[in-house]
Design a protein around this motif. Structure first.
Motif, short mmCIF file in Angstrom:
data_model
loop_
_atom_site.label_atom_id
_atom_site.label_comp_id
_atom_site.label_asym_id
_atom_site.label_seq_id
_atom_site.Cartn_x
_atom_site.Cartn_y
_atom_site.Cartn_z
N TYR A 91 0.81 -1.22 0.00
CA TYR A 91 0.00 0.00 0.00
C TYR A 91 0.85 1.27 0.00
CZ TYR A 91 -3.98 -2.94 1.44
OH TYR A 91 -4.97 -3.90 1.50
N TRP A 92 2.13 1.16 0.32
CA TRP A 92 2.93 2.33 0.64
C TRP A 92 3.86 2.72 -0.51
CZ3 TRP A 92 4.83 -0.17 5.85
CH2 TRP A 92 3.73 -0.31 6.71
N ILE B 44 5.97 -9.66 -2.62
CA ILE B 44 5.57 -11.02 -2.96
C ILE B 44 4.32 -11.02 -3.83
CG2 ILE B 44 4.76 -13.24 -2.04
CD1 ILE B 44 6.49 -12.63 0.46
N SER B 45 3.32 -10.22 -3.44
CA SER B 45 2.05 -10.21 -4.17
C SER B 45 1.37 -8.87 -3.96
CB SER B 45 1.14 -11.33 -3.65
OG SER B 45 -0.18 -11.17 -4.13
N LYS B 46 0.68 -8.38 -4.99
CA LYS B 46 -0.07 -7.13 -4.88
C LYS B 46 -1.45 -7.34 -4.28
CE LYS B 46 2.11 -4.53 -8.65
NZ LYS B 46 1.89 -3.87 -9.96
N ALA B 47 -1.79 -8.55 -3.90
CA ALA B 47 -3.13 -8.83 -3.37
C ALA B 47 -3.38 -8.02 -2.10
CB ALA B 47 -3.28 -10.32 -3.08
N VAL B 48 -4.43 -7.19 -2.13
CA VAL B 48 -4.79 -6.42 -0.95
C VAL B 48 -5.45 -7.35 0.07
CG1 VAL B 48 -5.06 -4.27 -2.23
CG2 VAL B 48 -7.03 -5.79 -1.95
N ILE B 49 -5.66 -6.86 1.27
CA ILE B 49 -6.21 -7.68 2.35
C ILE B 49 -7.58 -8.23 1.94
CG2 ILE B 49 -6.92 -7.72 4.75
CD1 ILE B 49 -5.01 -5.38 5.24
N SER C 81 0.42 0.90 -8.36
CA SER C 81 -0.88 0.28 -8.15
C SER C 81 -1.86 1.35 -7.67
CB SER C 81 -0.79 -0.83 -7.10
OG SER C 81 -0.48 -0.28 -5.83
N ASN C 82 -3.14 1.04 -7.76
CA ASN C 82 -4.15 1.97 -7.25
C ASN C 82 -3.99 2.17 -5.75
OD1 ASN C 82 -5.38 2.48 -9.71
ND2 ASN C 82 -6.81 0.77 -9.51
N ARG D 213 -1.26 2.17 -3.98
CA ARG D 213 -0.16 3.11 -3.71
C ARG D 213 -0.49 4.52 -4.20
NH1 ARG D 213 5.65 -0.06 -4.46
NH2 ARG D 213 5.57 -1.03 -2.39
N ARG D 214 -1.22 4.63 -5.29
CA ARG D 214 -1.64 5.95 -5.75
C ARG D 214 -2.56 6.59 -4.71
NH1 ARG D 214 -0.80 3.66 -10.89
NH2 ARG D 214 -2.71 2.41 -10.81
N ASN D 215 -3.46 5.80 -4.15
CA ASN D 215 -4.37 6.33 -3.13
C ASN D 215 -3.61 6.76 -1.88
OD1 ASN D 215 -6.57 5.82 -4.78
ND2 ASN D 215 -7.02 3.84 -3.85
N ASP D 216 -2.61 5.97 -1.49
CA ASP D 216 -1.84 6.33 -0.30
C ASP D 216 -0.97 7.55 -0.55
OD1 ASP D 216 -2.87 4.29 1.30
OD2 ASP D 216 -0.89 3.78 2.10
N LEU D 217 -0.44 7.69 -1.75
CA LEU D 217 0.35 8.88 -2.08
C LEU D 217 -0.49 10.13 -1.90
CD1 LEU D 217 2.76 10.42 -3.19
CD2 LEU D 217 2.05 9.78 -5.51
N GLU D 218 -1.71 10.09 -2.37
CA GLU D 218 -2.60 11.25 -2.25
C GLU D 218 -3.02 11.49 -0.80
OE1 GLU D 218 -6.99 12.71 -3.89
OE2 GLU D 218 -5.97 11.02 -4.83
#
Length: 281
Positions: A138-139, A175-180, A249-250, A252-257
């Motif tokens: 996410y970061w 390892i994987s982009k799978a979100v929680i 990823s979306n 990380r884009r969301n967290d950047l904002e």
């Protein structure tokens, strides 16, 4: 270098800016395993002073309106409130505590740390498990020096326990982009088994004990079969001087904002929401 943000407690709350000694062996264990438990990072008296205000604020901010059985897996996992330090005085004194920040710096072996954000993670009675995941997907920061402090504000019984960690998984990086999700629990659980990674859970915790884990460390948490709320505060730190990465990823884009307002890839990660909370200089 910018000086650490002054964080003296107010309103009669205990000051949390003294030092907690981290032994060399503890720092080495953290760096080897990607996680550690430290006992009584905050005393019972300190938690008793801070908990009522933090818990009351979380209750007021809780937006869950559906009963547990109508929520998805993520919604069943916990009540999640972020950046309390910007909205509540008691939370601010707790989250910006120099004691906690210095522990984070000592474990990572860095000279200064900033706040990424805090989160209250309250697991309701009957609340579901938290699936396997890596926080750092996410970061938008490209660094191994990110760490989360996870501190219960109430005693956590053996049947609930701490989070469960896959030891050494932080060394594997992404390892994987799978979100929680159910998918992350299934696929990452299978990955842990295939790699033969040892799983560690620290069991019962007292209020004020804390676990620390690296951003890439695979971890999960069991559900809450008890009749009491599992009240936990988390604080995420990163090493001072880190640059914002190009989000891939979306998430990380969301967290950047959300957490680096006004910054773009390549900028030093130091927005108004990322105060320097500890520096050795």
């Amino acid at each position: 270098m910018e000086k650490s943000l002054p964080t003296g407690a107010s309103g009669g709350l205990p000051d949390l800016n003294d030092s907690y000694a981290v032994a060399r062996e503890q720092a080495e264990s953290y760096r080897e395993n990607g996680h550690i438990v430290l006992r009584q990072v905050a005393s019972a008296q300190e938690i008793a002073a801070y908990r009522p205000a933090i818990a009351d604020f979380v209750r007021k901010q809780n937006t869950h309106s559906k009963p547990l059985h109508e929520r998805d897996t993520y919604g069943k996992a916990f009540i999640q409130i972020g950046n309390l330090w910007t909205k509540d005085d008691a939370s601010r004194a707790f989250v910006l505590a120099r004691r906690f920040a210095r522990i984070a710096a000592d474990l990572m072996g860095v000279d200064g740390v900033r706040i990424y954000h805090d989160q209250a993670l309250f697991k309701e009675p009957g609340g579901g498990h938290t699936p396997w995941h890596q926080d750092q997907i996410y970061w938008p920061l490209d660094t191994p020096n990110m760490i989360t402090m996870w501190m219960p504000l109430v005693p956590v019984s053996e049947e609930v326990g701490s989070m469960t960690f896959a030891s050494g998984s932080h060394k594997l990086g992404y390892i994987s982009k799978a979100v929680i999700s159910d998918e992350s629990h299934r696929t990452l659980g299978a990955y842990i088994e295939s790699k033969g990674l040892e799983k560690a859970n620290y069991g019962a915790l007292s209020a004020g004990d804390a676990t620390f884990h690296a951003g890439w460390t695979l971890h999960a948490a069991p559900g809450n079969p008890t009749e009491t709320m599992r009240e936990v505060m988390t604080i995420i730190y990163f090493a001072d001087g880190v640059k914002v990465a190009e989000p891939d990823s979306n998430a990380r884009r969301n967290d950047l904002e959300a957490w680096f307002p006004g910054l773009k890839p390549g900028d030093t990660a130091a927005s108004r929401l990322n105060p320097l909370v500890f520096s050795r200089y």
